[in-house]
Design a protein around this motif. Sequence first.
Motif, PDB file in Angstrom:
ATOM      1  N   ASN A 130       0.862  -1.183   0.000  1.00  0.00           N
ATOM      2  CA  ASN A 130       0.000   0.000   0.000  1.00  0.00           C
ATOM      3  C   ASN A 130       0.900   1.235   0.000  1.00  0.00           C
ATOM      4  N   ILE A 131       1.062   1.795  -1.195  1.00  0.00           N
ATOM      5  CA  ILE A 131       1.988   2.928  -1.330  1.00  0.00           C
ATOM      6  C   ILE A 131       1.328   4.218  -0.858  1.00  0.00           C
ATOM      7  N   CYS A 132       2.103   5.019  -0.151  1.00  0.00           N
ATOM      8  CA  CYS A 132       1.674   6.376   0.213  1.00  0.00           C
ATOM      9  C   CYS A 132       2.785   7.318  -0.199  1.00  0.00           C
ATOM     10  N   ARG A 133       2.512   8.160  -1.193  1.00  0.00           N
ATOM     11  CA  ARG A 133       3.564   9.069  -1.663  1.00  0.00           C
ATOM     12  C   ARG A 133       3.777  10.245  -0.721  1.00  0.00           C
ATOM     13  N   CYS A 134       2.778  10.559   0.106  1.00  0.00           N
ATOM     14  CA  CYS A 134       2.985  11.615   1.112  1.00  0.00           C
ATOM     15  C   CYS A 134       3.860  11.104   2.246  1.00  0.00           C
ATOM     16  N   GLY A 135       4.031   9.794   2.336  1.00  0.00           N
ATOM     17  CA  GLY A 135       4.904   9.251   3.374  1.00  0.00           C
ATOM     18  C   GLY A 135       4.282   9.259   4.758  1.00  0.00           C
ATOM     19  N   THR A 136       3.037   8.834   4.846  1.00  0.00           N
ATOM     20  CA  THR A 136       2.368   8.800   6.158  1.00  0.00           C
ATOM     21  C   THR A 136       2.601   7.482   6.887  1.00  0.00           C
ATOM     22  N   TYR A 137       3.569   6.712   6.422  1.00  0.00           N
ATOM     23  CA  TYR A 137       3.777   5.353   6.949  1.00  0.00           C
ATOM     24  C   TYR A 137       3.900   5.292   8.475  1.00  0.00           C
ATOM     25  N   LEU A 138       4.650   6.248   9.044  1.00  0.00           N
ATOM     26  CA  LEU A 138       4.847   6.203  10.502  1.00  0.00           C
ATOM     27  C   LEU A 138       3.525   6.328  11.226  1.00  0.00           C
ATOM     28  N   ARG A 139       2.697   7.233  10.746  1.00  0.00           N
ATOM     29  CA  ARG A 139       1.417   7.449  11.422  1.00  0.00           C
ATOM     30  C   ARG A 139       0.446   6.307  11.162  1.00  0.00           C
ATOM     31  N   ILE A 140       0.551   5.702   9.996  1.00  0.00           N
ATOM     32  CA  ILE A 140      -0.280   4.521   9.728  1.00  0.00           C
ATOM     33  C   ILE A 140       0.064   3.444  10.755  1.00  0.00           C
ATOM     34  N   ARG A 141       1.356   3.255  10.937  1.00  0.00           N
ATOM     35  CA  ARG A 141       1.806   2.249  11.895  1.00  0.00           C
ATOM     36  C   ARG A 141       1.313   2.588  13.309  1.00  0.00           C
ATOM     37  N   GLN A 142       1.482   3.861  13.672  1.00  0.00           N
ATOM     38  CA  GLN A 142       1.026   4.284  15.002  1.00  0.00           C
ATOM     39  C   GLN A 142      -0.488   4.113  15.141  1.00  0.00           C
ATOM     40  N   ALA A 143      -1.220   4.457  14.102  1.00  0.00           N
ATOM     41  CA  ALA A 143      -2.685   4.382  14.172  1.00  0.00           C
ATOM     42  C   ALA A 143      -3.156   2.932  14.286  1.00  0.00           C
TER      43      ALA A 143
ATOM     44  N   VAL B 620      17.774   2.499   6.216  1.00  0.00           N
ATOM     45  CA  VAL B 620      17.785   3.736   7.002  1.00  0.00           C
ATOM     46  C   VAL B 620      16.998   3.453   8.266  1.00  0.00           C
ATOM     47  N   GLU B 621      17.679   3.537   9.399  1.00  0.00           N
ATOM     48  CA  GLU B 621      17.065   3.106  10.658  1.00  0.00           C
ATOM     49  C   GLU B 621      16.333   4.242  11.361  1.00  0.00           C
ATOM     50  N   ARG B 622      16.986   5.372  11.389  1.00  0.00           N
ATOM     51  CA  ARG B 622      16.453   6.457  12.215  1.00  0.00           C
ATOM     52  C   ARG B 622      16.869   7.789  11.611  1.00  0.00           C
ATOM     53  N   VAL B 623      15.956   8.749  11.650  1.00  0.00           N
ATOM     54  CA  VAL B 623      16.286  10.097  11.194  1.00  0.00           C
ATOM     55  C   VAL B 623      15.837  11.083  12.265  1.00  0.00           C
ATOM     56  N   VAL B 624      16.754  11.959  12.644  1.00  0.00           N
ATOM     57  CA  VAL B 624      16.406  13.041  13.559  1.00  0.00           C
ATOM     58  C   VAL B 624      16.423  14.324  12.746  1.00  0.00           C
ATOM     59  N   CYS B 625      15.305  15.031  12.788  1.00  0.00           N
ATOM     60  CA  CYS B 625      15.142  16.217  11.942  1.00  0.00           C
ATOM     61  C   CYS B 625      14.908  17.441  12.814  1.00  0.00           C
ATOM     62  N   GLU B 643       8.073  14.263   8.421  1.00  0.00           N
ATOM     63  CA  GLU B 643       8.014  12.800   8.255  1.00  0.00           C
ATOM     64  C   GLU B 643       7.805  12.446   6.782  1.00  0.00           C
ATOM     65  N   GLY B 644       6.837  13.139   6.172  1.00  0.00           N
ATOM     66  CA  GLY B 644       6.511  12.858   4.779  1.00  0.00           C
ATOM     67  C   GLY B 644       7.628  13.244   3.830  1.00  0.00           C
ATOM     68  N   SER B 645       8.283  14.365   4.116  1.00  0.00           N
ATOM     69  CA  SER B 645       9.386  14.816   3.260  1.00  0.00           C
ATOM     70  C   SER B 645      10.530  13.818   3.289  1.00  0.00           C
ATOM     71  N   ILE B 646      10.768  13.266   4.460  1.00  0.00           N
ATOM     72  CA  ILE B 646      11.836  12.274   4.587  1.00  0.00           C
ATOM     73  C   ILE B 646      11.481  11.027   3.777  1.00  0.00           C
ATOM     74  N   ALA B 647      10.239  10.585   3.875  1.00  0.00           N
ATOM     75  CA  ALA B 647       9.804   9.435   3.076  1.00  0.00           C
ATOM     76  C   ALA B 647       9.904   9.747   1.584  1.00  0.00           C
ATOM     77  N   PHE B 648       9.483  10.954   1.224  1.00  0.00           N
ATOM     78  CA  PHE B 648       9.503  11.347  -0.193  1.00  0.00           C
ATOM     79  C   PHE B 648      10.940  11.392  -0.712  1.00  0.00           C
ATOM     80  N   MET B 681      10.463   2.479   5.828  1.00  0.00           N
ATOM     81  CA  MET B 681      10.326   3.775   6.502  1.00  0.00           C
ATOM     82  C   MET B 681      11.084   3.758   7.823  1.00  0.00           C
ATOM     83  N   PRO B 682      12.026   4.694   7.993  1.00  0.00           N
ATOM     84  CA  PRO B 682      12.772   4.733   9.259  1.00  0.00           C
ATOM     85  C   PRO B 682      11.948   5.358  10.385  1.00  0.00           C
ATOM     86  N   GLU B 683      12.451   5.206  11.587  1.00  0.00           N
ATOM     87  CA  GLU B 683      11.927   6.011  12.697  1.00  0.00           C
ATOM     88  C   GLU B 683      12.265   7.463  12.395  1.00  0.00           C
ATOM     89  N   VAL B 684      11.371   8.363  12.724  1.00  0.00           N
ATOM     90  CA  VAL B 684      11.663   9.783  12.517  1.00  0.00           C
ATOM     91  C   VAL B 684      11.321  10.557  13.783  1.00  0.00           C
TER      92      VAL B 684
END
Lengths: 152, 730
Positions: A130-143, B620-625, B643-648, B681-684
């Motif tokens: 499930n691709i998310c180009r905005c990169g919401t992966y962390l929050r998806i995981r948290q949610a 990529v394990e962890r990013v501190v921004c 978070e999103g910019s790092i993923a992008f 996706m790393p920890e951010v």
Amino acid sequence: MPMTLHINGETHQVDADPRTPLLWILRDKLQLTGTKYGCGESFCGACTVHLDGKPVTACRIKLKSAVGKQITTIEGLNSRVGEQVKRSWLELNVAQCGYCQSGQIMAATALLERNPSPADEDINEALEENICRCGTYLRIRQAIKHAAQKLA
Amino acid sequence: MFARIDQSKRGQDMTRRDVLKLISATGMGLTLGVYLPVSSAAAMDSAMKANGSLEPNAFVRITPDNRVTVIIKHLEMGQGTFTGLATLVAEELDADWSQIVAEPAPADVKRYNNLLWGPMQGTGGSTAIANAYEQMRKAGAAAKMMLVAAAAKQWAVDTGQIAIHQGVVHHKASDKQATFGQLAALAAAMPMPQPEEITLKDPKDFKLIGKQSLPRKDVGKEDGSAIFTQDIQLPGMLTAVITHPPRFGAKLKTVDASQTLAEQGVVDVVTIPDGIAVVAEDFWSAQSARKKLNIEWDESQAFNKSSKELQADYMELAKKPGLVARQDGDTGAALEKASQVLESHYSFPFLAHAAMEPMNCVAKVTQEGCEIWNGEQLQTPDQTNIAQALGIKPEQVKINMLYAGGSFGRRANPMSDYVIEAVLIAKTRPGTPVKLVWTREEDTQGGYYRPMYYHKLRAGLDMDGNPVAWEQRIVGQSILKNTPFEGFLVKDGIDATSVEGASTLPYSIPNIHVDVHNVELPVPVLWLRSVGHTHTAFSTEVFIDELARTAKQDPVAYRMRLLKGHPRLQGVLKLAAEKAGWGSPPPKGRGRGVALQESFSSFAAQVAEVSITEDKEIKVERVVCAIDCGLAINPDIIKAQMEGSIAFGLGPALMSAITFKQGKVVENNFDGYEVLTMDKMPEVEVHIVPSSAPPTGVGEPGVPPIAPAVANALSALTGQRFHQLPLKLS
């Protein structure tokens, strides 16, 4: 010849080429536009729906193979788990552009239905496509974890 | 995007007077930008009286149902502008957050101008909060004054005795209270405050601005009810798909559409300059029937190079001097005297934006004009281009701005490519709305890429390892030459978007030379989230790390010393380093790297921790921004954007590339054009620098540092040097 589909607890008669992907039946014939078109090849997960409770990409399911199955789309996601997942999504402000989120929520709900306390690896495996180009992966995981806790 | 326009018109200490000057300079007869032009104010006034609602300016509407609608002039594409701009109004209005509704503005450059762009309506360059900060607050403050005046009149008390708290208007002495909705009709009859009467809150009194997490106002994204362009359904609407030439520059020779036209559901096959469209009753009918088109292309003039050949061409060009973008001192002489000279080069492929919602637009052309429904990012240029294509006036083009399922710059095309396609197809069926849907394959192969670039750098160090000279040469296509934006951002042949971040190198080095070669290719190119910084941050931040390592100095300390006069960059660097535990050894098996960049008037630094998996893959394990964007309006959205910019940014860093083979794009969907997935996706951790400086944007500035931070971390771990994106272990 019209075919009968069971979608979100309702019955629909659809007259279309039986090879038409379920995605386009949902979107263009039934105006259930919450299920999104992203790639058409089952790479992105934006069109994830539940077929008899299992997550599938609607772009790769032909109309004829959906007949006789219980189809759930984002519009009809009202199970206890599904409702909680939606609440958790809102609480954590998960969505950015939101285009992939119907698919993410459908995949996340299916995961929680079968695994009430998923580990990171389980989440990765279930949502890897499930691709998310905005990169919401962390929050998806948290949610997902948030919802799991609330449901426990 | 549009960073240059931004820079020329705004400083860190922009005052209210500057805002006034800026607005009056655009000569539109507006007062403070928040009021309606006089001519339509009267019309609005009678409309207000008719329905009992208060509409004191172009941005606020308070209705008897107690709803406060904030009209948002910018495109919501995920960056949170509906929430951000609504926060500004709600703050000054002292509204309750739950009564706020955000609504997209129509195309109207007189009212909804981007104040940093001159007379142009549009979204980009991370300018939404920066340009609208005072404008939206004043809109809220003016509405509040009218509500207070109405309450004072109704209760026959002094306005000074009236307070508003969370949407309730209250007179303490008499204990009278009323909602906004109850006062709306009376408030609408109150005189509109003069600009000089409007006072804004002292920031210490902010109740919403700077608060951790407000529910977002771009609603309906969790239950499928949010409507994107893709979801628009109109009576009688048809759907079109388009086949573009297989190579850029190819022309249509012949097309036999007879088999396609015979298919069920197909209505027409239309040839437009950019391709052949199949128009049908629904998407699938169009999509399956187009496979039966029999097309012959004339490819004699078409682009036929491969990425590898381009790379060789670019390297050859880089041997010769280019157009000078920056010249401080004399690098030649300084390099001769240097005790050590280092040289490096960096290659960057074309990149596709690959927004989740492939490009699409609904258009209806009638005798009166044209109406479109679109994730609309550049209202004014799109109106101009559509008007030109149809031979009508820009004001005859009505634009409905919908949510965009991502854009990353793709929907802000000065050439209006897919929009014009939709309009030209719709023109053939007057009165019928037509939805043009690009498939993922068209979206991936349709061009308007972030250009391919090649950078060559050279630096000289003195005995102590301090840099005394820095030379950088950039080879690549100009994004803006030959576009309507050329006048703004291209000067003396130098496209600001090619060199930003390099020509603005912040490090204190006495001799700096930056030049650029503009390559001409038939491949259409466009800005991609953070634009020039997508490549310049990589080359400069990887190279400075190499200098530090050569000088046997700590990369953070080395940068810190060279950033004299850049306290905000030093600030983010210090914060990111501290929070990342810089100075202490990284966890076992991990390398740590740092990078920073100023872009779009915001400042970001990131520390990445990386490891290498058993399968020899980069992890990529962890990013501190750390981010300094001035006053933080919505900290949770800032965090989400980082978070999103790092993923992008990790896409191009690790896997994304558009490659050409004999003129054809190799990748056509997400299997070939890979992007970041959940498992990678790393920890951010995001840390926002507390600041009272005017707020600046966060949509883009989080992108530039991630790729160099990861490369530097990998170098620290493996000793390998990296010269290209995506990164590959040797």
